[in-house]
Design an enzyme around this catalytic site. Sequence first.
Site, PDB file in Angstrom:
ATOM      1  CB  SER A   1      -0.925   0.001   1.225  1.00 50.97           C
ATOM      2  OG  SER A   1      -1.630   1.220   1.320  1.00 50.97           O
ATOM      3  CD  GLU A   2       2.601   0.903  -3.835  1.00 59.78           C
ATOM      4  OE1 GLU A   2       3.285  -0.079  -4.188  1.00 59.78           O
ATOM      5  OE2 GLU A   2       1.339   0.892  -3.814  1.00 59.78           O
TER       6      GLU A   2
ATOM      7  CD  GLN B   1       8.915  -4.541  -4.418  1.00 59.69           C
ATOM      8  OE1 GLN B   1       8.087  -4.904  -5.244  1.00 59.69           O
ATOM      9  NE2 GLN B   1       9.108  -5.171  -3.273  1.00 59.69           N
ATOM     10  CG  PHE B   2      10.153  -1.398  -9.216  1.00 55.59           C
ATOM     11  CD1 PHE B   2      11.282  -1.459 -10.018  1.00 55.59           C
ATOM     12  CD2 PHE B   2       9.758  -2.541  -8.531  1.00 55.59           C
ATOM     13  CE1 PHE B   2      12.002  -2.635 -10.132  1.00 55.59           C
ATOM     14  CE2 PHE B   2      10.466  -3.713  -8.643  1.00 55.59           C
ATOM     15  CZ  PHE B   2      11.607  -3.769  -9.451  1.00 55.59           C
ATOM     16  CB  ALA B   3      10.326   5.391  -9.389  1.00 55.96           C
TER      17      ALA B   3
ATOM     18  N   PRO C   1       0.283   5.972  -6.409  1.00 51.25           N
ATOM     19  CG  PRO C   1      -0.319   3.714  -6.330  1.00 51.25           C
ATOM     20  CD  PRO C   1       0.738   4.641  -6.846  1.00 51.25           C
TER      21      PRO C   1
ATOM     22  CG  HIS D   1       8.735  -3.236 -13.143  1.00 50.65           C
ATOM     23  ND1 HIS D   1       7.626  -3.774 -13.720  1.00 50.65           N
ATOM     24  CD2 HIS D   1       8.698  -3.609 -11.838  1.00 50.65           C
ATOM     25  CE1 HIS D   1       6.939  -4.460 -12.827  1.00 50.65           C
ATOM     26  NE2 HIS D   1       7.564  -4.370 -11.666  1.00 50.65           N
TER      27      HIS D   1
END
Length: 334
Positions: free
Chosen positions: A56-57, A79-81, A86, A126
């Site tokens: 949950s960003e 984890q990845f830009a 969100p 990604h």
Amino acid sequence: MNMIQALNSALDTMLTKDPDTLIFGEDVGYFGGVFRVTGGLQAKHGLTRCFDSPISEGGIIATAIGMGAYGLRPIPEIQFADYILPAFDQLVSEAARLRYRSNGEFTAPITVRSPYGGGIFGGQTHSQSPEAIFAHITGLKTVIPSNPYDAKGLLIASIECDDPVIFLEPKRLYNGPFDGRHDQQLKTWAGHAAAEVPEGHYSVPLGKAAIARDGTEATVLAYGTMVHVALAGIEQAGVDAELIDLRSIVPLDINTIVASVKKTGRCVILHEASRFGGFGGELSALVQERCFDHLKCPIDRVAGWDTPYPHAFEWDYFPGPGRLAAALKRAMEY
């Protein structure tokens, strides 16, 4: 150290130095992160200082803002830009505004780490470079290292900063410098001058660019992976270009940029993100406003195409040294 080790060392240093720092995000604890940047930190510093979060960003950043407001110094990882969007409302409406809206009573001293950029066949979800989105938001700082030494020093400076920092890590540089020549043997950081990373605490100031290459005929502005692409492109073009590694785009070291462009009279801007609306447009405007009488030719921008990042055509999208070399040669025709 390679960049992964340098970033890990920075985090370890700050967790040891400041008991108010802590790290959390998806898989950063026991697993050590997708790229192992947080490897071993949970075992060393404990479950309350380095722990996993739900997927949950928005929740990750909202939690970090609350922690920061109450005196902690959180270092959340996205984890990845590509998946930071969100959390965009939390970053823009809350973190970036907290100092201003509270008249300095509260701050959001959070450092949001996230791998970004392409060159690893990550496809459209990604590989994105969202730095211009954050540069537009007043109250956020945006930092992008290009080598292990700067990565550690800039990360420490970001963690010690009392304002929210978006710390984007070029994942194509984690294990070695990459000049965009994908068909040649991979390089590691071994033996590279910037891989000589001291143990312990040191910082690289935010808002201070580095001159990665001295030159007299043109100025190239770049950051992250594109610094290494630029060095290769300058060599390919045979132009005595000065290369400025911005290191942070907010705050921006405009004085170093202006001094270089006034000296060379030519400016080429290189970034991996899509060209339209990219940070290169802001750089171009700033250079034009301050250096108009010194420019010998139009400012040129070399960037990614205005499409989603294509998996099958990675190297057609990726702005390699050949495209920069062509831009430099065009500039020299004036």
